[in-house]
Every structure is written in C-alpha cells, then in structure tokens.
Motif scaffolding. Structure first.
Motif, mmCIF file in Angstrom:
data_model
loop_
_atom_site.group_PDB
_atom_site.id
_atom_site.type_symbol
_atom_site.label_atom_id
_atom_site.label_comp_id
_atom_site.label_asym_id
_atom_site.label_seq_id
_atom_site.Cartn_x
_atom_site.Cartn_y
_atom_site.Cartn_z
ATOM 1 N N PHE A 4 73.548 20.080 16.527
ATOM 2 C CA PHE A 4 72.855 19.710 17.767
ATOM 3 C C PHE A 4 73.503 18.458 18.341
ATOM 4 C CE2 PHE A 4 69.644 22.180 15.540
ATOM 5 C CZ PHE A 4 69.139 22.963 16.561
ATOM 6 N N ASN A 63 71.625 19.368 26.317
ATOM 7 C CA ASN A 63 70.258 19.744 25.976
ATOM 8 C C ASN A 63 70.006 19.480 24.491
ATOM 9 O OD1 ASN A 63 67.834 21.013 25.489
ATOM 10 N ND2 ASN A 63 68.242 22.645 26.957
ATOM 11 N N PRO A 64 69.084 18.572 24.189
ATOM 12 C CA PRO A 64 68.872 18.211 22.784
ATOM 13 C C PRO A 64 68.351 19.372 21.959
ATOM 14 C CG PRO A 64 67.144 17.295 24.169
ATOM 15 C CD PRO A 64 68.177 17.852 25.090
ATOM 16 N N ALA A 65 67.803 20.382 22.620
ATOM 17 C CA ALA A 65 67.152 21.455 21.883
ATOM 18 C C ALA A 65 68.109 22.604 21.563
ATOM 19 C CB ALA A 65 65.970 21.980 22.683
ATOM 20 N N ARG A 66 69.347 22.503 21.961
ATOM 21 C CA ARG A 66 70.221 23.656 21.775
ATOM 22 C C ARG A 66 71.463 23.286 20.977
ATOM 23 N NH1 ARG A 66 71.314 27.130 26.590
ATOM 24 N NH2 ARG A 66 70.578 28.757 25.186
ATOM 25 N N ARG A 67 71.863 24.219 20.114
ATOM 26 C CA ARG A 67 73.098 24.026 19.363
ATOM 27 C C ARG A 67 74.251 24.062 20.345
ATOM 28 N NH1 ARG A 67 71.435 24.766 14.230
ATOM 29 N NH2 ARG A 67 69.563 26.021 14.026
#
Ligand SMILES: Nc1ncnc2c1ncn2[C@@H]1O[C@H](COP(=O)(O)OP(=O)(O)OP(=O)(O)O)[C@@H](O)[C@H]1O
Ligand SMILES: Nc1ncnc2c1ncn2[C@@H]1O[C@H](COP(=O)(O)OP(=O)(O)OP(=O)(O)O)[C@@H](O)[C@H]1O
Ligand SMILES: [Mg+2]
Ligand SMILES: [Mg+2]
Ligand code: NI
Lengths: 485, 312, 554, 274
Positions: free
Chosen positions: C154, C112-116
């Motif tokens: 990320f 998921n690109p939006a999560r660390r």
C-alpha cells in the motif's frame, strides 16, 4: 357481559389464544407458586382446587362436591368428586393430603398459600376413605372453604415432584411452556365437567399495548386486563368486544392510623370527605367503575350494601381539619407506578385536598418494592386490592398480626370481634357481625376506598361464552366453557 | 498484528472483569433484592425472609460476588434467583430473537445507508441531497414508538397486511413478523449511518487521490465504487460499531411494543426483579459482543484503509 | 512534426479578475516545454486547462487543442454562460489520462491509501489500453521494482521519494502522449532531484511530450527545450532556455574556525521516535554555536535535520545527551523558563501548519513580543508590522488569516514571529523554500544584520548554495549522524564524506557543461567526470530557488 | 432572479431550521409562565383548543409546561456529557504525560461496552421519577463516547505545530486549550452534537415511554406522547402536539448543525463533474 347470544349453539374445535399480562422469567408452571393472572389462568386450565369462588366471592364446590364442619368450625370433612388426573389415575384423599402438605412445606417458603392455610393442623388431617378427607384446624375458622379457594391451592397428584411435567384434573392437558411467552395445552377429553369445546388453548404473555394489538389484529381471541381507554377506543370499532366485570377490584388511599396526622380520626374523616370520588372514577378509571364507600369488596358476599354512600363535603372537612390544626400544612402522599392509576389518582386527590387548604405532596417510590415499602413508609399511600373474600381481606390487612396491615389498624377489640365472627358457623349471624366491623372501618378506619374499577377483558367477536366476572373467581380466565363461533 | 490482537484480547478480558464488578455494584445499589420482589399480596414478610436466606441473599455481597465470579471462570453463569433456571438458558432463549431482529435490520440498513450516503455525498447540497437529508432526518426525529404506533395502526389494524405483535407467532413459520419491527428500527440507524457515509464520501471526493484519479480518466462509476466507497465506508463502519448500543435502546422499545421475547426485555426484567445473576450474565454476553464488534470494526477499517491506526 | 498540444489565446477569468490572459504555448512530442513564473502567475491554471479543468467560478476561453481536438467551446460573445465554464466536458473526458496525464504538486497525497499500488496502476493501465496490463512496464519506467510483493504494498509502505515515483508510474500507466508535471522538485534534496531529471529524460527520448511547471530554474535549464515565462497571467517571454535569467552565483563563505565560547551547545545528542531510545533518528550529534555565528545543517531528505532542530528548540522530547545555553543546561520547551524560551526560537519547516487558521497573521506574530517580552499589545503590533514590512510583507496582507497568504508570505511571517522574541539563537528550518530570489534576499539581509548584533543562527536547508553563502560552519547529516563538519568553502570544495560529495555534485544541476549522469543513482561509484572541481577556488554553487522578475500577486 | 430574492432563497433552510428549533425551545423556556388556566375536564375530550388528555387536563397547557423536562433533561444530559467528557478528552489529548492520558481514557474504555440500556434502567428503577437521576444517567452513558471524540479531535490539533508554536510563544495552557484546541474541536463537536442531542431526546423519551422514567402524570412531552398514545384515536392532539414539538426540535437542531458543519468546512465539490 358477553355470552348474551343464546341463539348461537356452542361449536366445538379450534384454537383459542388468550393473552395475559406477562411476568417474564417470573412466570412459573408450579401451581403452588402462582401470583400473576397469567399463571393463575394457566394453572386453572391444567389443575383444579377443592373449592372455587363464585362471582360474589362465595365458595362454590369444585373437586369437593360438599363439605361440612363440626360445631366449632374446627374439623372439616370434604367429599371428593369422582374425577381422573390427566395420567388416568383417579383423584383420592391421599392426593389432597399430599397437595396440602406440599403447600405447607417449610423448605419452600415461596408456596403462596402457606400463610393462608397456616391454621391447618396437618398432623391431624386424615383420609376417611378414598373419597372423603378430614381436615383439622389449629384455629377454628368458619371461612375455611374460602381459604381453600385461594391462590395456589391446586390439587396435584400424590408424589408430584416435577412442576415441568404437570398432571392435574383440569380441562386441558399440558403440552408446552416457555416462561414469559406461552403455554400450550390441549383438550382433556375425560374432563368431568364435560370436555372443553376448544381443541387447543394457548395462554400467552404480553404487556398492555401488545395485548391490545394482538386482539385487534386478530392474533389473539382473548385479552385480559385491558385499560379503560382501550375499551373506549375498541367500542367505537367493531374489531373487538369488551367484557366488563363491574367493580371487581378496589382502589384506595390508605392512611396509617398510628402516625400523625392520621392518628387523629377527625383528619381521616376529613380526608374521606374531601375525596371527589365520582371525579376520581371519571378521570382515573375513565368512568369504568363504581364509586367506593371506604370499604373493600363492593358487591361481594358480606358487603354491607345498606351503609350510606359517603359524599363529598368540603366544608365539614375544612372544619375538621381546622380543629386538627392541619390547614396550610403539607402532607406527603407516598405512591408509585406499581399499579396503573396510582400516581394519577394521587395527583388528582392532591388537587381535591388542596381545596381544603392542605397541601398533599405526591412522592413516587420504586415500583418493584412498593408493596413492601408501603407497609413501613409514609403516612398516606396508594393501595389497590384484587378480588378476594371480605373475611380474607380483613385477615390479611386489618388485624394486629396481619402481614399486610398497611393502615396499621391494630385494635384488640376489633381482633376479638373478628375472631368471634370467624367461629360462628351460622352464616347469617356471621354476616351481621362482619357488618358491624365494617361499619367501624368505614367510619374510623384508615382506608379511603374511592373506587371499584371494572375488570375489562377484550375478546374477538368470534369468541362466545366469556363471563363477566371478577378475577380470582371460578369463571374468570376459564376457557373450558367458551367456544369459537 | 498478532501482538495487537493479543493486546486487544487481554484488554477485553480485563474490561469484562471490571465490568462485571461494576454491574454487580450497580445492581447492589438498587433498593430491595430478588426476595423482596416476591413480596406481593401473596407472600408474607415471614415467607420472604425465609426465601431470602434460601437464595443466599443474606450473605455479604463480597461473598456472593466471589462465588459468582468463581463459577463464571468455570463457565457456569449460575441460576436465576427468580425462576431458578440456569442463566445460560435464559440468555440463550432471549438472544435469538434480538439477534435475528438486529441482523435483519442491519441487512436492510447497511446497503440502504451506503446507497443513500453515496447519492447524497456525490450531490452535496444538491436538491437530491437536501431531499434525502430532510427525509432521513425527519424520520430519525420521530420517536420509535410513534413510528411503531403509526405503522401498526396502518398496516396491521387498518389494512391487516402484517402481524401487529409477536404474541403467539413463530418466526420460523411467519417471517412477516419481522417486517414492522425492522421498519421501526430502520429509520434512525439509516439516518445515522447514511450521514456518516455521506460525510465520508464528501471527504473522499475532495481527497487529492480521487481528484487525481479523475484527472487520469477513471470513469465516474468506477471512481465511486473503487476509490470513494472504501474510504467513505470507514466512518460508516465505525459508526456502525457505535450504533450497536443505540440500536439496543431502540430494540427495547420495539421488543416492548411487539412483545418480542428478546434480550433487552430480559435485561430490563432482570434489573426490575433484581435477578443479579441474570443481569450479570446478559451484560457479560452483551459486553463481549460489543467488544467483538468493535474489534471487528477496527479490523475491517484497517482492511479498507490500511493506514488507519489500530490502537487509538 | 505536429504539436501534441497547442494552446492559443487561453484566458481564465474568475468574475472580473483575470487570472490568465491570452497565453500561447505548444508541447511537442519528445520535448519538454516549461512554464515558469512567480508564484500566482497562472502556471497551474494554464496547465489544468489541458485537462479541461478549472477552479471554482473560473471561466476558460481561447483555444486548447489537445491531439487536434479543441477542449474549449467557442461561444458567441454575450451568450448566456454555459454550465461547463467554457469547457467541452465530453471532449475533456475523452482526453484525460489517455492523452494528457497530470502529476500534481504533492504527488504523495495523490495516491489512494486504500488500494494496493499494483491494483491502482493496473486499473489505469487497463482503462486506457483496452485491457492490456502495463503495470510492470509503468513501474519500471518510474524506476521502481516491479515484483509482485512491491505491487501488493500500500502507498503508506513506501518512502516519500518512492511515493512520488509511484504517482509518476500511475500517470505513465495511462500511456499518455503528454505528461504535465507541476513543481516536481519542491522539497527534494539535490540527489533525488537529479534522479528525477534522468527519469524524465528517458521518457522524452521515447517520444513523450512534457509540460513542466516549475520555479526551479536549474531543473528547467536541465530539461526544457521551450520556455514560456508568465507574469501576472501574461506571457512576457518565450523561447529556448536562454530566455531564463542568468544563474546567480553565490559565493561560499570561507567560514570561521573561531574558537570563541559557544552560546548553544549540544553534546552527544541522540533522539528517538519512541520511548527508551527505540527507533533512533539522531545519534551522538555534537554541535556548538558561538554567538553571532551561523551553523548550516544539510543532508539528504530524512537524514534528521528537522529532528536536530526540534531537539534544540525543545520540541522533540525523546532525546538524550546534553544541551546547554551559555553553559546552563537547556531543558525541553515545557520546562524552560520564560527567559530561556525567549532566547531560543524556532521557525517551522511546515509553516502553514504552524499558524492558527482562525486568527489574523499579524496578531499571531505580535503575540510573541507580548508574551515573551511583556510588550503592550499596541507596541507589539507596531513592531510586528515593522518587522513584516522589512521582510516584504505589507501590513494589509498580514492583516488576513493565514489561508489568504501565499506560502512565501507566510514563511516570512513565521520568521517575523520568531524574531519578535529578540532571540539569542534562531533555528530556521527550510525557511526559503517558498520564496523567490527577492524574498530570499530580504530574509538573508535581515538575518545577517541581526547576526551582526550577536544573534546566532542554525540554518537547516537542502539548498547547498544558500547554506554555503550564509553559514560559518556546515554540518552534514546522514542517517542521523554527523558525517562531516567544516567551513562551507572546504565542505563544498573538498567534500570529505561520500554523501557530501554526492550532494554537492548533484546540486550543480543544469549548469552549463554539466551533463546528466547516465547512472543508476543508487550506485556508489561517482560517475560524472565533469564533477571534478578545481581545488583552489571555492566552487560557485547555484541556489536551486531562483526566480522571476515580479513579486507574487498577493 | 433579483439578488434579494436569491439571498432569501439561500437563507431559507437556515431560517426554517431556526424556526423549527426555536418554537419548542421558546415554549420550553417561557411556556410555564404563560397564564392559562382551564378547568380540568374529562379524559380525551376534544373541545376547544387542543382538547384534554387522558387525565382530563388541558393539552395546550400541558404543552406549555412540558418542554422543560423533555428538552431540559436531554439537553442537560448532553451539556453535562460534554462538560465532563469534553474536559477529560481535552486533558487527555493535551497532557504530555502518557500515564495521565491512559489513566483518563482506559477507565472510559471499560465503560464503553457497558450497555447504556443497563445503566439507564438501573438508574430508572433505583431512583424512579427523578429527572436529575435520569439526566445524570443519560449524561453518564454519553461521557465515554464524547471523551473519545473530543480527545481524537483535540489530539489532532494538540499534536500539531500550531500548539508547538503557541507554546514557543509561551501562551498559557488555558489560552491554548480554549483559544486554539477547543476551537478546532468545535467542528467535529458540532457535527456530533446534532445526533447526540437527538439520541438523548429519544433515550429520555424511550425511558419515559417504557415507564422507567418520569412519573406518569408529569406534563413532560415524551410522557404525554407515551401516556396518551392509547387514546390517540379518541383525541389525537394529546399525542400529536407534544410529538410535533419533539420532532421539530430534533429535526431543526440537526438541520442547523448540518449547516454549521457545512459552513466550517471548505468544499471542493466543484471539481466533481455533474
Ligand atoms: N478559483 C479561483 N478563483 C479566483 N482566483 C483564483 C482561483 N484559482 C486561482 N486563482 C488565482 O489565480 C492566480 C494564478 O494561480 P495559479 O495557481 O495558476 O498560480 P501558479 O502560477 O501555479 O502559482 P504557484 O507557483 O504558487 O503554484 C493566483 O493569483 C490565484 O490566487
Ligand atoms: N513521526 C514520525 N514517524 C515516523 N518516522 C519519523 C517521524 N518523524 C520523523 N521520522 C523519520 O525520522 C527521520 C528524520 O526525519 P527529519 O524530519 O528529521 O528529516 P529531515 O532531515 O528534516 O528531512 P527533510 O529534508 O525531508 O525535511 C526520517 O527518516 C523520518 O522518516
Ligand atoms: Mg501552481
Ligand atoms: Mg526537515
Ligand atoms: Ni527549492
């Protein structure tokens, strides 16, 4: 009209919210700058004039209890009423002279009464005593009191500089003002004509739809300048009452008498004959108005009511047009939605003219510059005029030097006859002379006055004492005599 | 990151400068000037001419503009040609109501749109999706003023529950004033936004990483909130930034109907009365706000999904 | 010992088509079971059944017992179709992640690109281990640094290889009993592939059961204990690694040192990502391709192979240096004359991306002949069909839009598209990655034939064996620089540069006798004594892509 | 369920939206040719047919004549915005010269924060009642957004290997732009078109509503709604009929666009457990 329940005794107290058509940032507190109904109403609550206009546009005394002129109608003596300003000072001759000087200040060209009071020779005006003032005119004028009743002629205190701190003699004291929104004023207990019945007065601005909603939704008790459609809808319900002043303004088409094809008086007459006035009134004014007889000011002082009503006569018009060689030609009518009903009337009139074989093409111009454009542009256009005394109308629009001469009606003989009438101090004689002039206008002039719309005000059924009078008169937009039941 | 912000700031200033020239030219193109607007039945041509020279409107346009621009650089927005008051005051007076209106609308719109978008997106082409889509679309297909007329007739005039206009009302003492205007503004914005969120949700749901998260046993609620929503919000936020302008159009209608003394009304009034300094001032503020909102949207998107490209 | 997974008689049907037919296999703790077979033979379909997952409109039947629970519902024949497509949804939901973790074919896009990454891994870890945070452990197991700053990054802040390992860490964080790996080695260079093998070995040592789906037989040989061979949805063979076909041996060519005048030449070629040479990715490359010869380009992933190819094809415009064709300067593609454009053709690494989704493949192939050689549409089409047929793609298949072709078919269509220009130089970028043995053979055969008639080839590949077998000279790239040039036999046998040596050694994965290096792959010291190669004979090197007995189904 | 019934059910939404769009569209196009003269009556009569409006005109006849401007201006503006903005976007995306791209897009960036309200009101005030001017203004305010949208979509396509491959085959610029890039942009454009047309219809309608647009006697649907809303209780049809036309058009158009976008995208929702 309203106020027709004399059984109910007037009650005191309460807050009255009156909504008028707003002018946004244009709205002003300076009584000498007004041009909108909302400004006029606000200033009327705070200030007063020497003279006001009665329901037939005839001057009636206000701050001046009486006046008399010399034989030439050049020097006028006004006796002032014993009243006090909101700051407790008494009204004096000096206040009157200061107010007139303030209006005439050449450095403030936007003071509206400047041109109508241009005849005043300020250097020769003087205070006779504390309560008598003598005003001298450069050009004699028997109608001078009516001019003092015009827009923007309020009397302010001597030395009045800051319009944001109003100080008048009116029935209400200023408390706050937001341009484009509201002015709040409270009862002035020392008002000479008896203190107002309502405690607080709010004069608010809003456009037609918001006015309708406000008065229907109980957020205002008085809504000025309502449409005929609203009146028709409202009368079906019980939420509001309509107060209608009969035929108080004038709707017309104006033809420029110096431009073809209207430089030919036959063509002017033909157009006048082509107008189906009743239908125009029925449709454009939704039946709320009277048909016009090509003259301004039906029902006003000096109006020649004995002249026969012009009726539609297509055949005669056709004959005239044929003679002028106009059949099958196209004429452009210049209009704009500067005022409600302009475009509608023009469109409808075009259909009526078409019956005689002349095509009238409706051209719509910019609303904001229309008043100015109409002076120079086009050959026939839409025109309306608010309530004002008939002589003033003629002065403004029908003399060679008139600033608003939209018909280009420039006739030295007419000017001279009018000037002669103006110095005639005998009212009956003056009326006779005006009558002749108006007959000429009706037959040859460029004004095709087709209707006189009613002036409609919507009020809450609680509100009592509202008079059905034309705008710009004493009792219109006046709130010191009304009360909330 | 810092250089990016600086770049944006410089760009924004340049944009504002070009914009004010543009606005000036636009208003200069209009027929008539502020003095002409006083030409009614009350001021004669002679008076109008004197007024014009007093307002300095007979000076060449270039001169007027440079004068104005110089003042703006010193933080002075000038004075209104119509009321004579400072433009800053007019801006201040008109901004408040519109700001409250817009913010109130957004506080309702955003959660609602997100909720609807998620519901629709997770049930793509299901019955619920179709029902909500049809309702929001139908709502958004009705012109603002029709909705306004219906709502006012029903809730104010017939039922008397809510005030029909702001005339004579004070927002501070009567928050109910907001209800109908917000309700009118709501429809279209909710539709536009929820559709973006829906599209974002569908995209995210089909994204490999969501499929993978589900395969690794992440439960549905968590999946939607932590995996789908941030990604689905990106088009929504961008749309929101773009919506500002659309919303303003709606605000104008709403302001007119409810007699709200707001920004849009002041702007149109300014144009109508050729009050160039006021139009300039209002536009400047509006454009600055638009630029800020766009910047904020970019930054938020970047925060939500870090690889979203900043410039372009 | 009990098997972790027991699949019995698994069938999958989509409408009337049977995708998988009665497949049986087991996965044991601490062991690797491999599913092999041609593309489209049903590997992925079978593996996904372990999660109770199925494609659209697909019905599963049979028995899939995971941890003793059957995921498939037993339905009376003729009963009305239930909504789950034969899957017991509750049972499936219970085992996902907790018992079976799946790593898909392109793990990079599964993040998921939006999560660390720390958060994402932590979430899974807590979810399946009752709130225990196993992030550090999972990252370590996947051979990634586990410090806080790494956890706060990320996914886009990692390289492709690292991303693959993050995906692995995610799967491991669930602490599953069974790990399913779908084609874990596609697109990896030999060194990275070797690292992967050692990581997986360690995991099985700790008792994890692995199901490996791969066409990479060397990988399977290196890892698997049990092998199941699928063909057209059926098990055609099963047993130990001995059921796999014997490794094909390709002979490295001695190469030519011929000093004939080069047809295509690049001098002092440098390329950068941004203008004015910022972010260089290719530096001072010298290259000469004589007519009728083949230059192989090899190197680690990200070393600049594609960039070099694109510079020569005129597609990468931000380069400096001189490129000449027959001693005439060769400008970028935009400025090439029609003749120059025809003379140099390029086959994309990302084949699928280079076709227009909306037009038929044969039309797109034929356009080359129409536009570059002015051939009429009808003849061009005929020519396209003939060339495709030579490469083993039937006219019927080629008449479809690209989305309906398998990767291998499309790769061959791309070659045909370039060949229709009758180019003087053909630049091939990884053109056999999706092909099985038979397909590769067809391609090699056609290309060498054309080479015989004077066409020069530039062959970019991570497949050292193949390059050695087809090239006259081999160029080794490392970080944008040429580190070694020479005839294949010499480069393979006596690698002069360390990178070459590691690539060559790592490529011998799975060959009998080659043990796995128990090493930190990052260390510079060569750690595998067996890798010492006889000096005399050019070493036989396996192709990493060698596969099965049947053609793909399409 | 039988197969024909199922396919009918599946096509229902498309059919309904098509009908919704077609009715106003056909009325707008062919309405003016319907010979239907009625003698003008009085304002807000509710006699035969749909009654009269505030000017005593036959509502039905107005309805037939009023679609041209109502839809024409909005659709025209959007078409124009796409012609201009789309071309700019395509060129900016496909150019190999950075300065061309910058030169085309930066000026539009400047225009972007320009409130459309201002542009429209200036145009409306300056060139009152001119449908052309309003159309141009609405188009103008849409150009920057359209250009950016098309550019972004085209950039995706134009920077991909397909275009490289086409150039390798020496396809002409026009063929590449129209045959491939343009077609790839169609998806996002279709999605955008639905909302953009709706917004344009409303922008035009709002302008007319506020009295800034067409002449108050114009038979335009939006003008009719706005002009006659005062008398809605006296004669509802004068408002309801044209409003229904507008609503049907925008609703139908959006539903249709929705279907198109849906078709052009492959869905993988089947993976979501219900
Ligand atoms: N949803 C579906 N509907 C119909 N057929 C399908 C579906 N999904 C897969 N197939 C077909 O099932 C067969 C097996 O597919 P699967 O993905 O399992 O192959 P694979 O062995 O994993 O191949 P590869 O090596 O290419 O990954 C293929 O022929 C494929 O076209
Ligand atoms: N658009 C880009 N943005 C950022 N980096 C890039 C880009 N294109 C290439 N690179 C970098 O340039 C380097 C060379 O890339 P190139 O594609 O030539 O590698 P390669 O040798 O072909 O690798 P592979 O074997 O994986 O195909 C890589 O490090 C890559 O990360
Ligand atoms: Mg597979
Ligand atoms: Mg590459
Ligand atoms: Ni391989």
């Amino acid at each position: 009209g309203s106020g027709d329940s004399p059984a109910a005794a007037p009650k005191s107290g309460g807050r009255l919210r009156a909504v008028f058509a707003g002018g946004g940032a244009k709205e002003v507190l300076d009584p000498h700058l007004q041009s909108l109904f909302v400004d006029i109403a606000r200033h009327k609550a705070l200030y007063e004039k020497l003279v006001e206009l009665g329901p037939d546009l005839k001057p009636v005394p206000r701050l001046a209890t009486k006046w008399e002129a010399d034989a030439q109608a050049a020097t006028w003596r006004f006796t002032l009423r014993d009243v006090t300003f909101h700051d407790g000072k008494a009204l004096t001759s000096q206040d009157v002279l200061y107010s007139l000087a303030r209006i005439a200040d050449p450095n403030a060209p936007e003071r509206v009464a400047q041109s109508s009071l241009a005849a005043l020779d300020l250097r020769r005006c003087k205070a006779i005593d504390r309560r008598t003032v003598e005003l001298t005119l450069a050009a004699p004028n028997a109608e001078f009191p009516a001019l003092l009743a015009g827009i923007g002629t309020q009397i302010v205190r001597d030395g009045f500089k800051n319009p944001a701190e109003p100080n008048g003699t009116g029935a209400f004291r200023y408390s706050s003002f937001e341009p484009g929104r509201s002015m709040v004023a409270t009862r002035f207990d020392d008002y000479w004509d008896g203190p107002a019945r309502i405690e607080e007065l709010q004069i608010l601005s809003a456009d037609a739809e918001a006015r309708a909603n406000a008065v229907q939704g109980g957020q205002a008790e008085y809504a000025n300048e309502m449409t005929a459609t609203f009146a028709r809808t409202a009368e079906a319900g019980r939420a509001v009452k309509i107060v209608a002043a009969k035929g108080s303004t004038t709707q017309a088409f104006v033809m420029k008498v110096d431009r073809p094809p209207f430089d030919n008086s036959d063509v002017r007459l033909a157009f006048k004959l082509l107008a189906d006035r009743q239908r125009l009134v029925d449709v454009v004014l939704a039946g709320r108005g009277a048909v016009g007889n090509d003259l301004f000011g039906k029902g006003f002082q000096y109006y020649p009511a004995d002249l026969p009503q012009r009726e539609r006569d297509v055949d005669q018009a056709k004959a005239l047009l044929k003679k002028a060689g106009l059949i099958g030609k196209e004429v452009e009518i210049f209009t704009s939605d500067a005022s409600a009903g302009f475009v509608e009337a023009a469109t409808l009139f075009a259909e009526q003219v078409a019956e005689a074989g002349v095509k009238l093409k409706v051209t719509t111009g910019s609303a904001q510059t229309y008043a100015k454009d109409l002076l120079t542009k086009g050959v026939i256009g839409s025109h309306r005029s608010g309530a004002m005394p008939i002589p003033q109308y003629i002065t403004d629009r029908l003399l060679t030097k008139s600033p608003f001469n939209v018909t280009h009606w420039r006739r030295p003989a007419f000017d001279a006859a009018f000037a002669a009438a103006q110095v005639q101090t005998d009212e009956a004689a003056r009326e006779a002379k005006y009558g002749v002039l108006q007959k000429t206008l009706r037959d040859e002039g460029g004004i095709l006055a087709w209707g006189h719309p009613d002036f409609l005000v919507a009020i809450s059924p609680k509100l009592q004492g509202v008079q059905a009078v034309p705008p710009n008169t004493l009792d219109s937009g006046r709130f010191d005599k009304v009360w909330l039941a | 990151m810092r250089s990016y912000a600086a770049q944006r700031a410089v760009l924004a200033l340049a944009q504002l400068a070009v914009l004010s020239i543009l606005v000036f030219v636009l208003t200069a193109l209009l027929p008539g000037d502020a003095a002409d607007m006083r030409f009614t039945e009350t001021l004669t041509p002679d008076q109008v001419a004197r007024l014009r020279s007093q307002l300095g409107l007979d000076e060449p346009a270039i001169e007027r503009f440079t004068h104005w621009f110089g003042n703006v650089l010193t933080g002075d927005l000038g004075t209104s040609l119509i009321s004579g008051g400072p433009v800053a005051d007019i801006v201040k007076a008109s901004v408040g109501a519109t700001l409250v209106l817009t913010l109130a609308t957004l506080t309702v719109v955003v959660p609602l749109a997100v909720l609807l978008g998620l519901v629709m997106g997770t049930r793509e082409n299901g019955r619920l999706d179709r029902v909500i889509t049809s309702i929001t679309l139908a709502l958004s297909a009705i012109p603002d003023f029709v909705i306004a007329v219906v709502l006012i007739t029903l809730f104010s005039l017939k039922l008397g529950w809510l005030p029909a206009t702001w005339v004579g009302g004070r927002l501070l003492t009567n928050p109910a004033l907001l209800v109908l205007p917000v309700a009118v503004l709501l429809g279209r914005t909710v539709c536009l936004l929820s559709r973006q969120v829906r599209a974002g949700t569908i995209n995210a749901l089909n994204a490999e990483y969501v499929v993978q998260a589900r395969r690794l046993g992440v439960p549905r609620r968590q999946l939607l909130l932590r995996h789908v929503l941030p990604n689905a919000a990106v088009p929504g936020v961008q749309e929101l930034a773009r919506t500002g302008d659309t919303l303003l159009g709606g605000v104008l209608v709403v302001e007119a109907i409810f007699a709200i003394p707001g920004f849009a009304t002041a702007l149109v009034d300014g144009v109508e009365t050729r009050d160039v300094p006021v139009v300039q001032g209002l536009t400047l503020v509006l454009a600055a706000a638009a630029l800020l909102i766009n910047l904020a949207a970019d930054l938020i998107c970047n925060r939500l999904v870090p690889r979203t490209e900043l410039l372009r | 010992m009990k098997p972790l997974v027991e699949v019995r008689g698994l069938s999958a049907a989509a409408g009337t088509a049977v995708l998988v037919d009665g497949v049986d296999f087991k996965v044991w703790p601490g062991q690797v079971t491999a599913l092999v077979g041609a593309s489209g033979s049903g590997k992925t379909t079978s593996a996904l059944a372990l999660l109770g997952e199925r494609g659209r409109g697909v019905r599963l039947s049979g028995e899939v017992a995971v941890d003793g629970v059957n995921l498939l519902r037993v339905e009376a024949p003729g009963a009305r179709a239930a909504s789950g497509g034969g899957v017991d949804l509750a049972a499936a939901a219970a085992i996902r992640g907790r018992v079976v973790a799946y790593m898909p074919q392109h793990p990079g896009s599964a993040l998921n690109p939006a999560r660390r990454i720390g958060t994402a891994i932590g979430e899974l870890s807590k979810l399946h281990n009752h709130g225990v945070d196993g992030v550090v452990e999972a990252l370590r197991a996947a051979q990634l640094p586990a410090d806080r700053s790494t956890q706060r990054r990320f996914p886009h802040q990692f390289s492709g290889g690292q991303r693959q390992r993050i995906a692995l860490a995610q799967a491991l964080a669930c602490r599953p009993k069974v790990l399913v790996l779908d084609e874990p080695s596609t697109g990896l260079d030999s060194i990275t592939r070797l690292q992967l093998v050692s990581e997986l070995r360690e995991l099985t040592d700790r008792g994890l059961g692995i199901l490996l789906l791969s066409h990479d037989l060397d990988l399977v040989r290196a890892l698997a204990q049990d092998v199941v061979v699928l063909d057209a949805g059926r098990v055609i063979d099963a047993g130990g690694i001995d059921v796999l076909p014997a490794a094909t041996k390709l002979q490295a060519r001695p190469g030519t040192t011929g000093a004939s005048t080069p047809l295509l030449q690049a001098m002092n070629l440098s390329a950068a990502l941004r203008t004015r040479g910022r972010d260089p990715i290719l530096q001072e490359v010298e290259l000469a391709v004589p007519p009728g010869s083949c230059v192989g380009v090899v190197g680690r992933s990200g070393s600049g192979k594609t960039t070099l190819a694109r510079c020569l094809a005129g597609l990468h415009e931000r380069h400096t240096g001189r490129i000449t064709l027959s001693d005439q300067p060769l400008p970028v593609l935009r400025k090439r004359s029609a003749e120059q454009a025809r003379q140099v053709q390029y086959v994309w690494q990302e084949v699928r991306g280079s076709f227009d989704e909306r037009r038929r493949v044969d039309d797109q192939v034929a356009r080359t002949a129409e536009r570059l050689r002015g051939v009429g549409p009808v003849e061009a089409k005929a020519e396209a069909v003939a060339t495709l047929a030579r490469l083993g793609v039937s006219a019927m298949v080629a008449a479809r839009p690209p989305s309906q072709l398998s990767g291998g078919e499309l790769q061959r269509a791309a070659i045909a598209r370039a060949l229709l220009a009758r180019p003087e130089v053909l630049i091939c970028d990884e053109i056999t990655t999706a092909l099985d043995e038979h397909g590769t053979a067809l391609v090699v055969e056609l290309l060498s034939e054309l080479q015989g008639s004077g066409m020069a080839l530039i062959w970019v590949s991570h497949d050292l064996g193949l390059v050695a077998a087809v090239a006259d000279r081999v160029l080794v790239l490392e970080a944008g620089r040429v580190v070694e040039v020479g005839p294949p036999a010499t480069v393979m046998a006596k690698p002069a540069h360390e990178t070459t040596e590691r690539l060559v050694r790592a490529a011998r994965l799975g060959r009998s006798g080659v043990g796995l290096p128990a090493v930190d792959p990052g260390s510079r010291a060569p750690a595998v004594p067996e890798a010492v190669v006889p000096e005399e004979e050019p070493p036989p090197v396996l192709t990493s892509c060698a596969d099965t007995r049947s053609e793909p189904q399409r | 369920m039988s197969a024909p019934w199922q396919s009918l059910r599946a096509r229902m939404p498309v059919a309904v939206s098509a009908v919704l769009v077609l009715i106003p569209l056909l009325v707008a196009i062919f309405g003016p040719f319907v010979p239907l003269k009625m003698k003008p009556g009085l304002p807000y009569e509710s006699g035969t047919r749909l009654g009269t409006d505030g000017l005593g005109r036959d509502v039905l006849q107005l309805l037939l004549v009023g679609g041209r401007t109502a839809l024409g201006m909005a659709v025209g503006a959007v078409v124009l915005a796409y012609l201009i903005g789309g071309t700019i976007g395509l060129v900016a995306a496909s150019t190999r010269h950075r300065w061309v791209d910058e030169g085309l897009i930066r000026p539009l960036d400047v225009l972007l924060p320009l409130p459309s309200l201002l542009v429209i009101s200036v145009v409306a005030v300056g060139w009152r009642a001119s449908p052309l001017a309003i159309t141009l203004a609405v188009a103008l305010v849409n150009v920057p957004t359209v250009a950016r949208l098309v550019r972004a979509a085209a950039l995706d396509a134009a920077s991909g290997p397909v275009v490289e491959a086409l150039r390798m085959q020496r396809e002409s610029w026009v063929a590449i732009q129209l045959g491939y890039v343009g077609r790839s942009v169609l998806g996002p454009v279709a999605a955008d078109l639905g909302t953009r047309i709706t917004l344009a219809v409303f922008l035009v309608a709002s302008v007319n509503f506020l009295g800034l647009g067409l002449s108050p006697t114009a038979p335009d649907w939006a003008v009719s709604v706005s002009r006659n809303r005062e008398g809605v209780l006296l004669q509802p049809w004068a408002v309801v009929a044209p409003a229904l036309m507008l609503v049907a058009f925008t609703l139908g158009f959006n539903l249709l666009a929705d279907r198109l976008v849906h078709r052009s995208r492959r869905t993988a929702t089947e993976l979501v457990d219900r």
